[in-house]
Design a protein around this motif. Structure first.
Motif, PDB file in Angstrom:
ATOM      1  N   VAL A   1       0.873  -1.185   0.000  1.00 67.05           N
ATOM      2  CA  VAL A   1       0.000   0.000   0.000  1.00 67.05           C
ATOM      3  C   VAL A   1       0.903   1.226   0.000  1.00 67.05           C
ATOM      4  N   ILE A   2       0.813   2.058  -1.052  1.00 63.31           N
ATOM      5  CA  ILE A   2       1.704   3.225  -1.107  1.00 63.31           C
ATOM      6  C   ILE A   2       0.983   4.532  -0.798  1.00 63.31           C
TER       7      ILE A   2
ATOM      8  N   VAL B   1      -0.490   2.758   5.038  1.00 63.88           N
ATOM      9  CA  VAL B   1       0.582   2.815   4.047  1.00 63.88           C
ATOM     10  C   VAL B   1       1.744   1.954   4.529  1.00 63.88           C
ATOM     11  N   GLY B   2       2.289   1.168   3.621  1.00 63.58           N
ATOM     12  CA  GLY B   2       3.404   0.298   3.986  1.00 63.58           C
ATOM     13  C   GLY B   2       2.970  -1.143   4.201  1.00 63.58           C
TER      14      GLY B   2
END
Lengths: 107, 233
Positions: free
Chosen positions: A27-28, A38-39
């Protein structure tokens, strides 16, 4: 069992070492009430086995499909998903968030 | 991702080394940046900020987009002294997500019954700490008041660049402690890193209140201060 990064990235490495085609989805970016931060990672092998998550289960199916294509052609790609209201999986979670997922081949 | 890069990322995590994987979104070029390479990296500032926050995220630089996968070791909290404050601190530290362990050679104190939440090692710090490989992502609290127990832990914590080092005791007790550490060869800059009297000044009186003030001080040190200590001159 809950899979942490140790398990997910470790499993990706183990699959790759055993000679399997492997892709990693990350997930960016997220907007709104995205389910996973994110990450977050999802590791996928060429047989469609996967570990981890990039959403609460909503889009994993699509990500796995794209990941298998990615394992074949080796081209990294960015996927974007809107999280539809009707796929809200937990009471009280106001969905409608969006996520971008980067998918790359490990090799 | 190159398999060797993934292996290096996994090795860094196993060995509790911070690392950032930089991925250029267009084209997929990647590199792994470890602490000693941050300053020299073209995205050094962004990577430094990401390491401080501990959060992965996108950054833009000169029209290109990069994703930074940030990997920092989980915070470890080593508490010297299986005392009343430690009993209050253990469930709180667990709630915050710190990996807490208690070290106290006094077997009457160091019993699992007193500490259901966290591991307890009935060992001297000289024995217990070296195998733990304490590092800059480790916080150390010394609660025993006993120089025989606290001092060796403090010495190791200072050498290991722990991000938080706190020691219980009055200003007078701490003054004597500093004299002993000076005799051991520690300088003023080292000793300024020891928080004493320990804890944020919230007027804490009871053990749970003191534990709260200590936990707050650790979180402050973690979030407000760069974890990366040395900068090349």
């Amino acid at each position: 069992m809950f899979a942490g990064d140790d398990d997910i990235l470790g499993q990706a490495e183990a699959w790759a070492k055993s000679g399997k085609g492997v892709a990693l989805a990350t997930v960016i970016e997220t907007w709104g009430s995205a389910p996973r931060p994110v990450g977050s990672h999802l590791a996928i092998d060429e047989d469609g086995h996967f570990l981890g998550s990039v959403s609460g289960g909503c889009v994993e199916g699509d990500v796995v499909t794209e990941a298998l294509d990615c394992i074949s052609d080796g081209k990294p790609r960015v996927l974007e998903f809107g999280v539809a209201d009707e796929t809200a999986w937990r009471a009280g979670l106001s969905c409608g968030g969006r996520i971008r997922v980067y998918v790359e081949r490990v090799g | 991702m190159d398999r060797l890069l993934l292996e290096r990322l996994n090795a860094a995590r196993r060995e509790r080394r911070a690392a950032v994987l930089v991925t250029q979104i267009e084209g997929g070029a990647q590199r792994l940046v470890e602490l000693d390479q941050v300053n020299a990296d073209p995205l050094g500032e962004e990577i430094d900020a990401a390491l401080r926050s501990g959060k992965s995220g996108m950054v833009e630089r000169e029209g290109a987009s990069y994703f930074l996968t940030v990997q920092v070791p989980p915070v470890r909290l080593v508490v010297i002294g299986a005392v009343h404050i430690s009993q209050a601190l253990a469930p709180m530290a667990k709630m915050v997500g710190f990996d807490m362990v208690i070290v106290d050679p006094r077997t009457a104190f160091a019993t699992p019954e007193r500490f259901p939440d966290v591991p307890v090692l009935a060992e001297w710090p000289e024995v217990a700490l070296p195998p733990m490989k304490i590092d800059r992502y480790t916080a150390i609290c010394c609660f025993t008041h006993d120089p025989k127990i606290d001092d060796p832990a403090l010495e190791q914590a200072l050498r290991a660049q722990c991000f938080y080092i706190g020691a219980l005791g009055s200003r007078k007790t701490h003054g004597k402690r500093l004299e002993r550490l000076t005799a051991k060869g520690f300088g003023a800059e080292d000793m300024a890193r020891i928080r004493a009297p320990i804890g944020l000044d919230i007027g804490a009186v009871t053990p749970p209140e003191i534990a709260t003030s200590v936990l707050g001080e650790i979180i402050l040190a973690l979030r407000k201060k760069p974890l990366r200590v040395e900068k090349p001159a």
